[in-house]
Design a protein around this motif. Structure first.
Motif, PDB file in Angstrom:
ATOM      1  N   THR A 128      43.879   4.185  30.515  1.00 45.75           N
ATOM      2  CA  THR A 128      42.699   4.286  31.376  1.00 45.75           C
ATOM      3  C   THR A 128      41.953   2.959  31.417  1.00 45.75           C
ATOM      4  OG1 THR A 128      42.493   6.647  30.899  1.00 45.75           O
ATOM      5  CG2 THR A 128      40.534   5.545  31.748  1.00 45.75           C
ATOM      6  N   ILE A 129      41.830   2.302  30.286  1.00 46.45           N
ATOM      7  CA  ILE A 129      41.153   1.003  30.246  1.00 46.45           C
ATOM      8  C   ILE A 129      41.879   0.024  31.163  1.00 46.45           C
ATOM      9  CG2 ILE A 129      40.512  -0.962  28.786  1.00 46.45           C
ATOM     10  CD1 ILE A 129      40.237   1.101  26.454  1.00 46.45           C
ATOM     11  N   LEU A 130      43.196   0.047  31.128  1.00 40.35           N
ATOM     12  CA  LEU A 130      43.979  -0.835  31.991  1.00 40.35           C
ATOM     13  C   LEU A 130      43.678  -0.546  33.456  1.00 40.35           C
ATOM     14  CD1 LEU A 130      46.072  -3.091  31.929  1.00 40.35           C
ATOM     15  CD2 LEU A 130      47.852  -1.334  31.982  1.00 40.35           C
ATOM     16  N   GLU A 131      43.486   0.724  33.809  1.00 40.52           N
ATOM     17  CA  GLU A 131      43.141   1.089  35.187  1.00 40.52           C
ATOM     18  C   GLU A 131      41.758   0.570  35.588  1.00 40.52           C
ATOM     19  OE1 GLU A 131      43.592   5.301  35.926  1.00 40.52           O
ATOM     20  OE2 GLU A 131      45.445   5.360  34.764  1.00 40.52           O
ATOM     21  N   LEU A 132      40.874   0.392  34.605  1.00 41.66           N
ATOM     22  CA  LEU A 132      39.519  -0.084  34.890  1.00 41.66           C
ATOM     23  C   LEU A 132      39.421  -1.610  34.962  1.00 41.66           C
ATOM     24  CD1 LEU A 132      37.510   2.288  32.518  1.00 41.66           C
ATOM     25  CD2 LEU A 132      37.864   2.532  34.983  1.00 41.66           C
ATOM     26  N   MET A 133      40.404  -2.310  34.453  1.00 37.91           N
ATOM     27  CA  MET A 133      40.329  -3.770  34.360  1.00 37.91           C
ATOM     28  C   MET A 133      40.201  -4.493  35.698  1.00 37.91           C
ATOM     29  SD  MET A 133      39.835  -4.153  31.333  1.00 37.91           S
ATOM     30  CE  MET A 133      40.082  -5.648  30.434  1.00 37.91           C
ATOM     31  N   PRO A 134      40.744  -3.986  36.800  1.00 38.04           N
ATOM     32  CA  PRO A 134      40.523  -4.696  38.067  1.00 38.04           C
ATOM     33  C   PRO A 134      39.042  -4.853  38.399  1.00 38.04           C
ATOM     34  CG  PRO A 134      42.327  -3.156  38.325  1.00 38.04           C
ATOM     35  CD  PRO A 134      41.719  -2.898  36.964  1.00 38.04           C
ATOM     36  N   CYS A 135      38.230  -3.919  37.962  1.00 40.56           N
ATOM     37  CA  CYS A 135      36.788  -4.027  38.200  1.00 40.56           C
ATOM     38  C   CYS A 135      36.207  -5.237  37.460  1.00 40.56           C
ATOM     39  CB  CYS A 135      36.096  -2.739  37.751  1.00 40.56           C
ATOM     40  SG  CYS A 135      34.335  -2.692  38.137  1.00 40.56           S
ATOM     41  N   VAL A 136      36.805  -5.561  36.318  1.00 40.79           N
ATOM     42  CA  VAL A 136      36.350  -6.707  35.521  1.00 40.79           C
ATOM     43  C   VAL A 136      36.999  -7.998  36.030  1.00 40.79           C
ATOM     44  CG1 VAL A 136      36.375  -7.718  33.196  1.00 40.79           C
ATOM     45  CG2 VAL A 136      36.018  -5.249  33.480  1.00 40.79           C
ATOM     46  N   ASP A 137      38.291  -7.914  36.296  1.00 36.42           N
ATOM     47  CA  ASP A 137      39.059  -9.110  36.661  1.00 36.42           C
ATOM     48  C   ASP A 137      38.869  -9.554  38.109  1.00 36.42           C
ATOM     49  OD1 ASP A 137      40.056  -9.110  34.076  1.00 36.42           O
ATOM     50  OD2 ASP A 137      41.851  -7.964  34.635  1.00 36.42           O
ATOM     51  N   ALA A 138      38.632  -8.618  38.992  1.00 34.88           N
ATOM     52  CA  ALA A 138      38.473  -8.932  40.407  1.00 34.88           C
ATOM     53  C   ALA A 138      37.373  -8.036  40.984  1.00 34.88           C
ATOM     54  CB  ALA A 138      39.793  -8.720  41.157  1.00 34.88           C
ATOM     55  N   PRO A 139      36.124  -8.319  40.629  1.00 34.79           N
ATOM     56  CA  PRO A 139      35.018  -7.452  41.073  1.00 34.79           C
ATOM     57  C   PRO A 139      34.962  -7.337  42.594  1.00 34.79           C
ATOM     58  CG  PRO A 139      34.250  -9.082  39.475  1.00 34.79           C
ATOM     59  CD  PRO A 139      35.650  -9.450  39.844  1.00 34.79           C
ATOM     60  N   SER A 140      34.863  -6.089  43.039  1.00 36.65           N
ATOM     61  CA  SER A 140      34.699  -5.801  44.471  1.00 36.65           C
ATOM     62  C   SER A 140      34.142  -4.391  44.573  1.00 36.65           C
ATOM     63  CB  SER A 140      36.043  -5.901  45.214  1.00 36.65           C
ATOM     64  OG  SER A 140      36.877  -4.822  44.840  1.00 36.65           O
ATOM     65  N   MET A 141      33.688  -4.033  45.754  1.00 33.08           N
ATOM     66  CA  MET A 141      33.181  -2.679  45.961  1.00 33.08           C
ATOM     67  C   MET A 141      34.296  -1.658  45.744  1.00 33.08           C
ATOM     68  SD  MET A 141      29.973  -2.680  46.354  1.00 33.08           S
ATOM     69  CE  MET A 141      29.678  -1.034  46.960  1.00 33.08           C
ATOM     70  N   ASP A 142      35.477  -1.949  46.246  1.00 31.29           N
ATOM     71  CA  ASP A 142      36.598  -1.019  46.092  1.00 31.29           C
ATOM     72  C   ASP A 142      36.957  -0.830  44.619  1.00 31.29           C
ATOM     73  OD1 ASP A 142      36.795  -0.584  48.812  1.00 31.29           O
ATOM     74  OD2 ASP A 142      38.440  -2.023  49.108  1.00 31.29           O
ATOM     75  N   ASN A 143      37.053  -1.947  43.886  1.00 30.54           N
ATOM     76  CA  ASN A 143      37.388  -1.851  42.464  1.00 30.54           C
ATOM     77  C   ASN A 143      36.282  -1.152  41.681  1.00 30.54           C
ATOM     78  OD1 ASN A 143      39.879  -3.044  42.781  1.00 30.54           O
ATOM     79  ND2 ASN A 143      39.166  -5.095  42.237  1.00 30.54           N
ATOM     80  N   SER A 144      35.047  -1.422  42.054  1.00 36.82           N
ATOM     81  CA  SER A 144      33.909  -0.773  41.405  1.00 36.82           C
ATOM     82  C   SER A 144      33.919   0.733  41.678  1.00 36.82           C
ATOM     83  CB  SER A 144      32.605  -1.394  41.895  1.00 36.82           C
ATOM     84  OG  SER A 144      31.502  -0.757  41.302  1.00 36.82           O
ATOM     85  N   ASP A 145      34.164   1.107  42.926  1.00 34.87           N
ATOM     86  CA  ASP A 145      34.234   2.535  43.277  1.00 34.87           C
ATOM     87  C   ASP A 145      35.373   3.223  42.519  1.00 34.87           C
ATOM     88  OD1 ASP A 145      32.095   2.248  45.001  1.00 34.87           O
ATOM     89  OD2 ASP A 145      33.344   2.158  46.830  1.00 34.87           O
ATOM     90  N   ALA A 146      36.521   2.565  42.455  1.00 38.09           N
ATOM     91  CA  ALA A 146      37.669   3.142  41.750  1.00 38.09           C
ATOM     92  C   ALA A 146      37.359   3.309  40.256  1.00 38.09           C
ATOM     93  CB  ALA A 146      38.903   2.271  41.941  1.00 38.09           C
ATOM     94  N   ALA A 147      36.690   2.327  39.660  1.00 37.59           N
ATOM     95  CA  ALA A 147      36.335   2.405  38.240  1.00 37.59           C
ATOM     96  C   ALA A 147      35.339   3.531  37.992  1.00 37.59           C
ATOM     97  CB  ALA A 147      35.764   1.067  37.768  1.00 37.59           C
ATOM     98  N   LEU A 148      34.340   3.642  38.857  1.00 40.93           N
ATOM     99  CA  LEU A 148      33.365   4.725  38.704  1.00 40.93           C
ATOM    100  C   LEU A 148      34.027   6.094  38.830  1.00 40.93           C
ATOM    101  CD1 LEU A 148      30.295   3.273  40.615  1.00 40.93           C
ATOM    102  CD2 LEU A 148      30.424   3.844  38.179  1.00 40.93           C
ATOM    103  N   GLU A 149      34.919   6.230  39.786  1.00 39.17           N
ATOM    104  CA  GLU A 149      35.641   7.496  39.967  1.00 39.17           C
ATOM    105  C   GLU A 149      36.473   7.824  38.729  1.00 39.17           C
ATOM    106  OE1 GLU A 149      37.122  11.020  41.330  1.00 39.17           O
ATOM    107  OE2 GLU A 149      35.473   9.867  42.186  1.00 39.17           O
TER     108      GLU A 149
END
Length: 156
Positions: free
Chosen positions: A61-82
């Motif tokens: 799960t942490i690996l799934e959240l890493m795009p929010c850290v590595d490449a911040p964007s609204m899409d990555n942020s939304d995916a991490a929150l979900e």
């Protein structure tokens, strides 16, 4: 910096750092002699990973959240929150199951306590004309009243 320094500065073991790297959560650059080298940013990243583990998240799960850290964007942020919301719901269901399990155990403890109190009450001294129904002899049908061998037996 080398692995030992990263581990020390981040407050984790060298083994944890190696595990994070095996799981794809952390990267290093290898020296010609094969030693791992990390950047200053990795100290903060290890701290982030630790916070995710503390929150009950798996390395997957942490690996799934890493795009929010590595490449911040609204899409990555939304995916991490979900994803974090899904994990919270999973944890809530697990907590409910644990509460049900604890309640079942509480009921068993209550029954065992009542049984123990019954045993204690039965172990109080009894009059000579009454048997103690918890005594091993009574359980085998050989209480004080049946201590004599039946008529016709070899022991009579």
């Amino acid at each position: 910096m080398r692995i030992g320094e990263l581990a020390s500065r981040a407050g984790v073991s060298v083994r944890s750092v190696r595990y994070y790297e095996e799981q794809g959560l952390l990267t290093s650059v290898r020296s010609p002699s094969g030693q791992r080298h990390y950047t200053e940013d990795q100290v903060e990243r290890v701290g982030f990973i630790q916070r995710m583990y503390t929150a009950g998240l798996s390395s997957r799960t942490i690996l799934e959240l890493m795009p929010c850290v590595d490449a911040p964007s609204m899409d990555n942020s939304d995916a991490a929150l979900e994803r974090m919301t899904q994990e919270r719901e999973r944890l809530s269901r697990h907590i409910e199951q644990l509460v049900e399990t604890r309640d079942s155990l509480d009921r068993l403890v209550a029954v065992a306590t009542a049984y123990r109190e019954l045993l204690h009450a039965r172990s109080e001294p009894v009059s000579p004309d009454r048997s103690n129904s918890c005594a091993p002899e009574a359980a085998r049908g050989r209480g004080p009243e049946s201590s004599q061998a039946p008529a016709g037996s070899a022991h009579a």
